[in-house]
Design a protein around this motif. Sequence first.
Motif, short mmCIF file in Angstrom:
data_model
loop_
_atom_site.label_atom_id
_atom_site.label_comp_id
_atom_site.label_asym_id
_atom_site.label_seq_id
_atom_site.Cartn_x
_atom_site.Cartn_y
_atom_site.Cartn_z
N TYR A 1 2.54 10.74 -49.80
CA TYR A 1 3.94 10.84 -49.41
C TYR A 1 4.87 10.22 -50.46
N LEU A 2 4.30 9.63 -51.49
CA LEU A 2 5.08 8.93 -52.50
C LEU A 2 5.35 9.80 -53.73
N HIS A 3 6.53 9.67 -54.26
CA HIS A 3 6.91 10.30 -55.53
C HIS A 3 6.09 9.65 -56.64
N ASP A 4 5.77 10.38 -57.69
CA ASP A 4 5.00 9.83 -58.81
C ASP A 4 5.64 8.57 -59.38
N GLU A 5 6.97 8.52 -59.37
CA GLU A 5 7.70 7.40 -59.96
C GLU A 5 8.24 6.45 -58.89
N VAL A 6 7.51 6.31 -57.80
CA VAL A 6 7.96 5.46 -56.69
C VAL A 6 8.23 4.03 -57.15
N GLU A 7 9.26 3.43 -56.58
CA GLU A 7 9.55 2.02 -56.78
C GLU A 7 9.35 1.31 -55.45
N ARG B 1 7.38 -3.00 -57.90
CA ARG B 1 6.17 -2.34 -58.40
C ARG B 1 6.53 -0.88 -58.63
N ARG B 2 6.21 -0.38 -59.81
CA ARG B 2 6.56 1.00 -60.15
C ARG B 2 5.31 1.86 -60.28
N GLY B 3 5.33 3.02 -59.62
CA GLY B 3 4.25 3.99 -59.72
C GLY B 3 3.26 3.89 -58.56
N PHE C 1 1.27 0.77 -56.24
CA PHE C 1 1.32 0.81 -54.78
C PHE C 1 -0.09 0.79 -54.20
N ARG C 2 -1.00 1.52 -54.82
CA ARG C 2 -2.40 1.53 -54.39
C ARG C 2 -2.99 0.11 -54.48
N GLU C 3 -2.73 -0.58 -55.58
CA GLU C 3 -3.23 -1.95 -55.76
C GLU C 3 -2.65 -2.88 -54.69
N PHE C 4 -1.37 -2.73 -54.40
CA PHE C 4 -0.73 -3.53 -53.35
C PHE C 4 -1.41 -3.29 -52.00
N ASN C 5 -1.64 -2.01 -51.67
CA ASN C 5 -2.29 -1.68 -50.40
C ASN C 5 -3.69 -2.28 -50.32
N ALA C 6 -4.43 -2.23 -51.41
CA ALA C 6 -5.80 -2.79 -51.41
C ALA C 6 -5.74 -4.30 -51.15
#
Length: 133
Positions: free
Chosen positions: A25-31, A40-42, A46-51
């Motif tokens: 659901y996230l844009h490639d350039e999500v902030e 956090r950009r990208g 975001f994946r690292e944050f979720n982990a």
Amino acid sequence: MDSKALITAYYAAFNAGRTDEMLTYLHDEVEHHVNEGGIRRGREKFREFNAHMTSSYREELTDIVVFANEAGDRAAAEFVVNGTYLATDEGLPEAKGQKYVLPAGAFFTIRDGKIARVTTYYNLADWMRQVSA
């Protein structure tokens, strides 16, 4: 998918523990603007944050209300975080399985049908009080 449906799907994936689906659901350039933190950009950040969050916290969001402007490029959500503090996060109190209930909110920018910005707010002092009690 309209903006309200996009945000609703994003949070449904969160509550189901499907963090990889959240990324779709996230844009490639999500902030990702973190409460009292940096940006956090990208998608990878975001994946690292979720982990990290998944290893330290177990959370379910309830009472979710989603708002969107008529243009469909801005949205907001208000919700309650019902969580358990699983593993000690650096610089925070020791985790001992403490439960917490925390009102929170988030603001979104929508671009090209995807979430391009997520800004999350909650009362960190309230969370600290709950897990330190």
